[in-house]
Design a protein around this motif. Structure first.
Motif, PDB file in Angstrom:
ATOM      1  N   PRO A  91       0.815  -1.216   0.000  1.00 46.30           N
ATOM      2  CA  PRO A  91       0.000   0.000   0.000  1.00 46.30           C
ATOM      3  C   PRO A  91       0.849   1.267   0.000  1.00 46.30           C
ATOM      4  CG  PRO A  91       0.052  -0.992   2.186  1.00 46.30           C
ATOM      5  CD  PRO A  91       0.720  -1.961   1.260  1.00 46.30           C
ATOM      6  N   TYR A  92       0.382   2.248  -0.765  1.00 44.33           N
ATOM      7  CA  TYR A  92       0.992   3.580  -0.797  1.00 44.33           C
ATOM      8  C   TYR A  92       2.486   3.521  -1.103  1.00 44.33           C
ATOM      9  CZ  TYR A  92      -3.548   4.705   1.142  1.00 44.33           C
ATOM     10  OH  TYR A  92      -4.898   4.815   1.329  1.00 44.33           O
ATOM     11  N   THR A 103      -9.291   6.470  -2.291  1.00 40.91           N
ATOM     12  CA  THR A 103      -8.299   6.022  -1.309  1.00 40.91           C
ATOM     13  C   THR A 103      -6.919   5.860  -1.931  1.00 40.91           C
ATOM     14  OG1 THR A 103      -9.036   3.771  -1.762  1.00 40.91           O
ATOM     15  CG2 THR A 103      -9.964   4.860   0.178  1.00 40.91           C
ATOM     16  N   HIS A 129      -5.153   3.395  -2.666  1.00 41.03           N
ATOM     17  CA  HIS A 129      -4.383   2.565  -1.747  1.00 41.03           C
ATOM     18  C   HIS A 129      -3.281   1.751  -2.412  1.00 41.03           C
ATOM     19  CE1 HIS A 129      -8.187   0.695  -2.952  1.00 41.03           C
ATOM     20  NE2 HIS A 129      -7.575  -0.467  -2.957  1.00 41.03           N
TER      21      HIS A 129
END
Length: 329
Positions: A105-106, A227, A229
């Motif tokens: 993630p990210y 989001t 993500h």
């Protein structure tokens, strides 16, 4: 003289009756809809393959999961059932497990960083280099964008995700990420998702904006939450069996066609995101851009979990991503 003319005429007639040089048809299967950016790039790729091989090869594109879902398409590459597919990097991970690491993630913050990571990360290029032994070969990375949420109810923070059933594709890292946010995960093929949301089997799904728009998920899950993500581009792969049948000149042509289509894909997907969001809003979707800090905090345990399983590969990927984030703003 009359006999000579007859023979000449017959020879000309036979020449015209002979078929042109045989054209080999190659099959390209993907799971997105006919009006999505993936299909546009596939059609451009097909056009360029035919042009650059002087008509020796023709690519026939099958969209909309006609020949199989993503796992099936990648499996078919291995035994030559199809010649090309394009899918999220994580979809190839059952064959190359370390590619799960790209779904951390990210990992990157924007398109420029994500594209630079796929083009310049030495760690990722080393993973891609393992693909031919698995029956397929990566040609170029096409764009799909960052993954976002579409849900039936608002999703302002991970607190709203608790207990919500969310569809995703079969990928271990993605499951870890979404479960860390609080979702209950349901795995199902893309073509089944719209009806599953409509019937209440799941309350939403996550995908890049172009996929959300082309599949009209906003009609049944109107809350679109950005989001972002996971950065989720779609590498194009060719069956290794097909590759080995190509001459050096045709390998070069197919690779060039893939790169031309990749540049087009990147340009179109990035440029169209805001337009697609506006179009979906005009049709009733509710788009929100929540603070990402709570989502980032919720997924922190995923990094430790990934290190436990993938060890040095996680640190190598994170190091490359960090270097690129410093270089590319």
């Amino acid at each position: 003289m009359r006999g000579f003319r007859f023979m000449a005429a017959t020879a000309i007639a036979v020449a015209f009756a002979l078929p042109a040089a045989a054209q080999t048809v190659l099959r390209f299967s993907h799971t997105d809809q006919q009006h999505g950016a993936r299909q546009e790039a596939a059609e451009l790729f097909a056009k360029k393959v035919e042009e650059l091989t002087q008509g020796r090869y023709k690519v026939q594109v099958f969209c909309c999961s006609q020949l199989g879902n993503d796992p099936k398409n990648i499996e078919q590459l291995g035994f030559g059932g199809i010649d090309f597919t394009v899918s999220g990097t994580g979809s190839y991970a059952p064959h190359l497990p370390t590619l799960n690491v790209t779904a951390l993630p990210y990992l990157v913050d924007n398109f420029a960083q994500g594209q630079a990571f796929y083009d310049r990360s030495k760690w990722l290029q080393a993973q891609f280099a393992k693909a031919p032994a698995k029956g397929f070969r990566f040609l170029a990375t096409w764009e799909a964008g960052f993954r976002d949420m579409t849900t039936k109810t608002p999703l302002a923070s991970p607190a709203d995700a608790k207990g919500m059933k969310l569809r995703t594709f079969p990928n271990e890292m993605m499951r870890w990420v979404l479960e860390a946010m609080g979702f209950n995960i349901q795995i199902m093929p893309l073509p089944e998702v719209y009806l599953a949301i409509q019937q209440g089997v799941v309350q939403g799904q996550e995908n890049p904006i172009d996929t959300i728009a082309s599949n009209k998920f906003y009609e049944v899950a109107p809350y679109i939450t950005l989001t972002q993500h996971v950065y989720s581009p779609i590498p194009l792969a060719i069956s290794e069996r097909t590759w080995q049948k190509l001459s050096p000149a045709d390998r070069k042509a197919v690779t060039e066609a893939a790169q031309i289509a990749a540049a087009y894909s990147r340009k179109v997907v990035q440029a169209n995101e805001e337009k697609l969001l506006a179009d979906m809003q005009a049709h009733g979707a509710k788009v929100s851009r929540p603070p990402l800090a709570p989502f980032r905090a919720a997924v922190q345990p995923v990094y430790a979990k990934a290190r436990e399983k993938y060890g040095a590969d996680v640190d190598a990927a994170l190091a490359d991503a960090e270097a690129i984030r410093k270089q590319v703003k």
